[in-house]
Motif scaffolding. Structure first.
Motif, mmCIF file in Angstrom:
data_model
loop_
_atom_site.group_PDB
_atom_site.id
_atom_site.type_symbol
_atom_site.label_atom_id
_atom_site.label_comp_id
_atom_site.label_asym_id
_atom_site.label_seq_id
_atom_site.Cartn_x
_atom_site.Cartn_y
_atom_site.Cartn_z
ATOM 1 N N GLN A 1 0.827 -1.204 0.000
ATOM 2 C CA GLN A 1 0.000 0.000 0.000
ATOM 3 C C GLN A 1 0.865 1.260 0.000
ATOM 4 N N ALA A 2 1.931 1.259 0.807
ATOM 5 C CA ALA A 2 2.808 2.426 0.903
ATOM 6 C C ALA A 2 3.483 2.734 -0.428
ATOM 7 N N LEU A 3 3.743 1.688 -1.208
ATOM 8 C CA LEU A 3 4.406 1.854 -2.503
ATOM 9 C C LEU A 3 3.402 1.950 -3.650
ATOM 10 N N HIS A 4 2.112 2.012 -3.307
ATOM 11 C CA HIS A 4 1.039 2.179 -4.296
ATOM 12 C C HIS A 4 1.003 1.049 -5.331
ATOM 13 N N GLY A 5 1.173 -0.173 -4.830
ATOM 14 C CA GLY A 5 1.038 -1.341 -5.698
ATOM 15 C C GLY A 5 2.000 -1.343 -6.864
ATOM 16 N N SER A 6 1.467 -1.516 -8.048
ATOM 17 C CA SER A 6 2.299 -1.629 -9.247
ATOM 18 C C SER A 6 2.934 -0.306 -9.662
ATOM 19 N N GLU A 7 2.551 0.796 -9.010
ATOM 20 C CA GLU A 7 3.207 2.067 -9.308
ATOM 21 C C GLU A 7 4.619 2.103 -8.737
ATOM 22 N N GLY A 8 4.805 1.480 -7.591
ATOM 23 C CA GLY A 8 6.121 1.499 -6.959
ATOM 24 C C GLY A 8 6.809 0.161 -6.911
ATOM 25 N N LEU A 9 6.119 -0.877 -7.389
ATOM 26 C CA LEU A 9 6.677 -2.231 -7.372
ATOM 27 C C LEU A 9 6.453 -2.928 -8.706
ATOM 28 N N ASP A 10 7.384 -3.815 -9.032
ATOM 29 C CA ASP A 10 7.228 -4.647 -10.229
ATOM 30 C C ASP A 10 6.993 -6.107 -9.878
ATOM 31 N N LEU A 11 7.288 -6.472 -8.606
ATOM 32 C CA LEU A 11 7.146 -7.869 -8.213
ATOM 33 C C LEU A 11 7.181 -7.992 -6.692
ATOM 34 N N VAL A 12 6.360 -8.927 -6.196
ATOM 35 C CA VAL A 12 6.416 -9.310 -4.784
ATOM 36 C C VAL A 12 6.887 -10.753 -4.712
ATOM 37 N N LEU A 13 7.977 -10.985 -3.980
ATOM 38 C CA LEU A 13 8.441 -12.343 -3.679
ATOM 39 C C LEU A 13 7.852 -12.702 -2.328
ATOM 40 N N LEU A 14 6.957 -13.675 -2.288
ATOM 41 C CA LEU A 14 6.157 -13.919 -1.083
ATOM 42 C C LEU A 14 6.253 -15.360 -0.597
ATOM 43 N N ASP A 15 6.655 -15.512 0.664
ATOM 44 C CA ASP A 15 6.686 -16.823 1.294
ATOM 45 C C ASP A 15 5.262 -17.269 1.611
ATOM 46 N N ILE A 16 4.998 -18.558 1.501
ATOM 47 C CA ILE A 16 3.667 -19.072 1.810
ATOM 48 C C ILE A 16 3.409 -19.055 3.313
ATOM 49 N N ALA A 17 4.397 -19.471 4.102
ATOM 50 C CA ALA A 17 4.218 -19.598 5.553
ATOM 51 C C ALA A 17 4.573 -18.298 6.250
ATOM 52 N N MET A 18 3.675 -17.312 6.169
ATOM 53 C CA MET A 18 3.896 -16.004 6.788
ATOM 54 C C MET A 18 3.127 -15.894 8.098
ATOM 55 N N PRO A 19 3.736 -15.351 9.150
ATOM 56 C CA PRO A 19 2.998 -15.143 10.404
ATOM 57 C C PRO A 19 2.081 -13.928 10.317
ATOM 58 N N GLY A 20 1.067 -13.925 11.164
ATOM 59 C CA GLY A 20 0.143 -12.791 11.193
ATOM 60 C C GLY A 20 -0.960 -12.896 10.175
ATOM 61 N N ARG B 1 -2.941 -27.295 6.902
ATOM 62 C CA ARG B 1 -1.502 -27.056 7.030
ATOM 63 C C ARG B 1 -1.123 -26.733 8.471
ATOM 64 N N LEU B 2 -1.949 -25.936 9.148
ATOM 65 C CA LEU B 2 -1.646 -25.578 10.531
ATOM 66 C C LEU B 2 -1.852 -26.753 11.486
ATOM 67 N N LEU B 3 -2.855 -27.572 11.224
ATOM 68 C CA LEU B 3 -3.059 -28.768 12.042
ATOM 69 C C LEU B 3 -1.864 -29.704 11.942
ATOM 70 N N THR B 4 -1.351 -29.868 10.732
ATOM 71 C CA THR B 4 -0.218 -30.780 10.545
ATOM 72 C C THR B 4 1.088 -30.193 11.069
ATOM 73 N N GLN B 5 1.066 -28.917 11.446
ATOM 74 C CA GLN B 5 2.218 -28.300 12.110
ATOM 75 C C GLN B 5 2.103 -28.410 13.630
ATOM 76 N N GLY B 6 1.025 -29.067 14.086
ATOM 77 C CA GLY B 6 0.841 -29.277 15.513
ATOM 78 C C GLY B 6 0.118 -28.160 16.235
ATOM 79 N N ARG B 7 -0.505 -27.242 15.486
ATOM 80 C CA ARG B 7 -1.225 -26.132 16.111
ATOM 81 C C ARG B 7 -2.559 -26.618 16.685
ATOM 82 N N THR B 8 -2.963 -26.015 17.783
ATOM 83 C CA THR B 8 -4.262 -26.336 18.384
ATOM 84 C C THR B 8 -5.360 -25.541 17.689
ATOM 85 N N VAL B 9 -6.598 -25.920 17.960
ATOM 86 C CA VAL B 9 -7.736 -25.214 17.373
ATOM 87 C C VAL B 9 -7.724 -23.741 17.772
ATOM 88 N N SER B 10 -7.424 -23.464 19.045
ATOM 89 C CA SER B 10 -7.410 -22.070 19.507
ATOM 90 C C SER B 10 -6.272 -21.289 18.855
#
Length: 220
Positions: free
Chosen positions: A47-66, A165-174
């Motif tokens: 958002q700060a870079l106004h999407g494609s106006e300030g960026l040409d590519l996002v390299l994104l990890d699948i397992a991101m926290p948050g 994916r989260l269940l198989t990582q041992g995460r609880t329901v909560s």
């Protein structure tokens, strides 16, 4: 696309981000202009870079926290459909590539890829094309060639797949509920659907199912 490919790296591991920056630094036509270590931070930077106006590519990890990387991908494609997103993961192409590309990613690359392949993927994706290596091409061909009702992981919806994916990582329901912003009873409902679609009875069987699937995915 600008003469210099402006890249945002989204990965929660600093050592991975530093490694990616080192690889990209060797290319005179690529510049890392921002980095983020959580899903919300990725979206804030976009958002700060106004999407494609300030960026040409996002390299994104699948397992991101948050915020899960797949959710981040969906949000980016919804708000900035012209901004290419190249997904990164330690998981084999057979596990995630088809799902990511169907969700709008311009390619899928394993983090262990050769630096030359990484740069080739960045340039192709930033140019508006879809980067497909041999493993991804085989996964796509298998998906297109499959007939009949979907089974196993293919039958899972996006949200069910996240819960799986989260269940198989041992995460609880909560814990899953807190990460995905869902009520515990909602997560339990998704868990029940995951167990049904994978023909497993409990979390132990689900973990064994995931292990078998991962092992098969690595088999040429």
């Amino acid at each position: 696309m600008a003469e210099t490919i402006r890249v945002l790296i989204g990965d929660d591991h600093r050592i991975v981000r530093e490694g990616l920056k080192q690889i990209l630094a060797d290319a005179p036509d690529v510049q890392v202009v921002a980095e983020a270590q959580t899903g919300p931070e990725v979206l804030a930077e976009v958002q700060a870079l106004h999407g494609s106006e300030g960026l040409d590519l996002v390299l994104l990890d699948i397992a991101m926290p948050g915020l899960d990387g797949l959710d981040v991908l969906q949000a980016i494609k919804r708000e900035h459909p012209r901004l290419p997103v190249l997904m990164l993961s330690t998981y084999p192409e057979k596990q995630y590539a088809v799902r990511c590309i169907r969700m709008g990613a311009c390619g899928y690359l394993n983090k262990s890829a050769d630096p030359d392949d990484m740069l080739a993927a960045v340039r192709k994706a930033a140019g508006g094309a879809v980067f497909v290596n041999q493993a991804t091409a085989e996964a796509l061909a298998a998906a297109v060639g499959s007939t009949g009702a979907k089974t196993g992981l293919e039958a899972l919806s996006h949200r069910e797949y996240q819960v799986y994916r989260l269940l198989t990582q041992g995460r609880t329901v909560s814990e899953i509920g807190a990460q995905l912003g869902l009520a515990a009873n909602t997560v339990s409902t998704y868990r029940a659907r995951v167990l049904e679609k994978t023909a497993t009875k409990n979390d132990v069987e689900l973990a064994l199912f995931a292990e078998r699937h991962a092992r098969n995915a690595k088999t040429p």
